[in-house]
Design a protein around this motif. Structure first.
Motif, mmCIF file in Angstrom:
data_model
loop_
_atom_site.group_PDB
_atom_site.id
_atom_site.type_symbol
_atom_site.label_atom_id
_atom_site.label_comp_id
_atom_site.label_asym_id
_atom_site.label_seq_id
_atom_site.Cartn_x
_atom_site.Cartn_y
_atom_site.Cartn_z
ATOM 1 N N PRO A 6 8.765 -5.494 -5.770
ATOM 2 C CA PRO A 6 8.588 -4.188 -6.927
ATOM 3 C C PRO A 6 7.123 -4.115 -6.543
ATOM 4 N N ILE A 7 6.338 -3.460 -6.607
ATOM 5 C CA ILE A 7 4.783 -3.083 -6.503
ATOM 6 C C ILE A 7 4.457 -2.106 -8.442
ATOM 7 N N THR A 8 5.039 -1.655 -8.532
ATOM 8 C CA THR A 8 4.899 -1.364 -9.359
ATOM 9 C C THR A 8 5.839 -0.102 -10.151
ATOM 10 N N THR A 9 5.624 0.240 -11.357
ATOM 11 C CA THR A 9 6.625 0.306 -12.091
ATOM 12 C C THR A 9 5.848 2.072 -13.039
ATOM 13 N N ILE A 10 6.760 3.081 -13.447
ATOM 14 C CA ILE A 10 6.572 4.408 -14.375
ATOM 15 C C ILE A 10 7.658 4.917 -15.110
ATOM 16 N N ALA A 11 7.515 4.820 -16.168
ATOM 17 C CA ALA A 11 8.406 5.597 -17.205
ATOM 18 C C ALA A 11 6.991 7.354 -17.335
ATOM 19 N N VAL A 12 8.787 8.267 -17.322
ATOM 20 C CA VAL A 12 8.456 9.096 -17.044
ATOM 21 C C VAL A 12 9.445 9.930 -17.995
ATOM 22 N N THR B 229 2.781 -4.260 -16.118
ATOM 23 C CA THR B 229 3.545 -5.343 -15.801
ATOM 24 C C THR B 229 4.635 -5.758 -14.759
ATOM 25 N N THR B 230 5.037 -5.147 -13.396
ATOM 26 C CA THR B 230 5.426 -5.213 -12.683
ATOM 27 C C THR B 230 5.029 -6.571 -12.062
ATOM 28 N N LEU B 231 3.857 -7.070 -11.780
ATOM 29 C CA LEU B 231 3.896 -7.396 -10.827
ATOM 30 C C LEU B 231 3.641 -8.351 -11.827
ATOM 31 N N ASN C 227 0.728 -1.566 0.132
ATOM 32 C CA ASN C 227 0.347 0.101 -0.115
ATOM 33 C C ASN C 227 0.803 1.256 0.264
ATOM 34 N N GLU C 228 2.203 0.780 0.693
ATOM 35 C CA GLU C 228 2.750 2.472 0.788
ATOM 36 C C GLU C 228 2.882 2.649 -0.928
ATOM 37 N N ALA C 229 3.446 1.676 -0.721
ATOM 38 C CA ALA C 229 4.871 1.607 -2.700
ATOM 39 C C ALA C 229 3.623 2.568 -3.788
ATOM 40 N N MET C 230 2.054 2.150 -3.536
ATOM 41 C CA MET C 230 1.328 2.823 -4.286
ATOM 42 C C MET C 230 1.251 4.133 -3.938
#
Length: 273
Positions: free
Chosen positions: A156-162, A136-138, A111-114
Motif C-alpha cells: 500500500p502506498i496511499t489511501t483515501i476516504a471518500v 498513515t498508510t506508510l 509513482n504509478e499508485a500515486m
C-alpha cells in the motif's frame, strides 16, 4: 460535472462525511476513467486498488490508520497499492524473465499508485464528492498489507476516504508559485527570499493552530513558538518517529520482495602455506 480547473481550485481535504452511499455505477465510472486516463510506465499499470465498504473491515482500517474518525464516517475507503505481482505472474506464464522485484520496480510502482490515486481523486471531486488522503498508510504499511492480504511485490502506498462532504473547510494556504518553479536549473532561495516566501504561510498557519484550544495547549506545554517548530515537534512530524517509520517501511519492502538481499560473494580459499 466540474471542469478540471474548477475541481483543482475547489479542492479541500474533507474529514467529516454524510452517511450517503456512493452508487456502484459512480464508483465504476470514476475508476474506469482513471485507469484509462492515467499515464503508465510501459503501459504495465503497476498498481492495484483495494475498495473497502464493509463496516467491520473499515473499522479495522480505522484502527490501522491511527483511529481517525472520518474513516468510519466515509462510505468508501480505497487503498492504492504499488503492485508488480500481477505483471510478474503474467511474465512467468509467458516464459519471460522475472523482473521488477527490486527497488527500481518499487519506485516505478509507487509513482504509478500515486498517479492513479490523483486521477481517482479528480474524478470523485468533479462529481461533488469529498475525500481525504491518509499519510498513515506508510506508517502502517506492513500491517495494512497483511490485513488486505497483499501478495509479494505489492504494498500500500496511499489511501483515501471518500463520501459526501459534511463540512466546508477553508482552503489551505500554499507558498507563492515562485517557491516551486525553477527555470532550467534548481535555484536555491536566499535567506531573505525564504523569509518572504514563508511569511504569509507562517502567520496564517500559526493563527490556525492557536485558534484550536487543544493544539494551543500542546504548543504552550511543549514550548513551541512557531509553525516550523510545530512541524518537527513530537506532536506533528517528529524526527525520531520519522526515523522509526523509515525503518518499518524498509522492513516492509524487504518482506514483500522489493529489496532482495544482495548476493554474497563466495569465500575465496586461502592459499596453503
Amino acid at each position: 460535472m466540474q471542469t478540471v480547473a474548477q475541481t483543482l481550485l475547489n479542492h479541500r481535504s474533507i474529514r467529516q462525511f454524510k452517511p450517503d452511499e456512493i452508487p456502484q455505477a459512480t464508483l465504476d465510472e470514476v475508476l474506469h476513467e482513471a485507469v484509462v486516463g492515467t499515464s503508465s510506465s510501459g503501459n504495465l499499470n503497476s498498481f492495484s486498488m483495494i475498495v473497502t465498504r464493509d463496516p467491520a473491515r473499515k473499522r479495522r482500517l480505522y484502527e490501522l490508520h491511527g483511529e481517525q474518525e472520518f474513516v468510519l464516517q466515509a462510505p468508501l475507503v480505497i487503498t492504492f497499492c504499488a503492485d508488480w505481482h500481477r505483471t510478474r505472474q503474467w511474465l512467468r506464464l509467458r516464459g519471460a524473465c522475472d523482473n521488477f522485484n527490486n527497488f527500481l520496480g518499487y519506485q516505478v510502482a509507487a509513482n504509478e499508485a500515486m498517479l492513479i490515486s490523483q486521477s481517482v481523486t479528480l474524478g470523485f471531486e468533479a462529481r461533488g464528492y469529498g475525500l481525504c488522503y491518509m499519510g498513515t498508510t506508510l506508517q502502517a504499511m506492513g500491517k495494512i498489507a497483511d490485513y488486505l492480504q497483499l501478495p509479494q511485490t505489492c504494498l500500500p502506498i496511499t489511501t483515501i476516504a471518500v463520501g459526501v462532504p459534511d463540512e466546508q473547510p477553508e482552503r489551505r494556504e500554499r507558498l507563492p508559485l515562485r517557491a516551486y518553479v525553477h527555470d532550467e536549473t534548481y535555484r536555491e532561495a536566499s535567506t531573505a527570499e525564504l523569509e518572504d516566501l514563508y511569511r504569509a504561510r507562517e502567520e496564517s498557519g500559526w493563527q490556525r493552530y492557536m485558534s484550536m484550544p487543544r493544539l494551543r495547549a500542546m504548543c504552550e506545554e511543549g514550548g513551541i513558538t512557531s509553525l516550523a517548530q510545530m512541524y518537527t515537534s513530537p506532536y506533528k512530524y517528529d524526527p525520531e518517529a520519522y526515523a522509526a517509520t523509515s525503518r518499518q517501511v524498509l522492513d516492509a519492502l524487504r518482506g514483500r520482495g522489493f529489496l532482495p538481499e544482495p548476493p554474497t560473494d563466495e569465500a575465496v580459499p586461502t592459499p596453503a602455506g
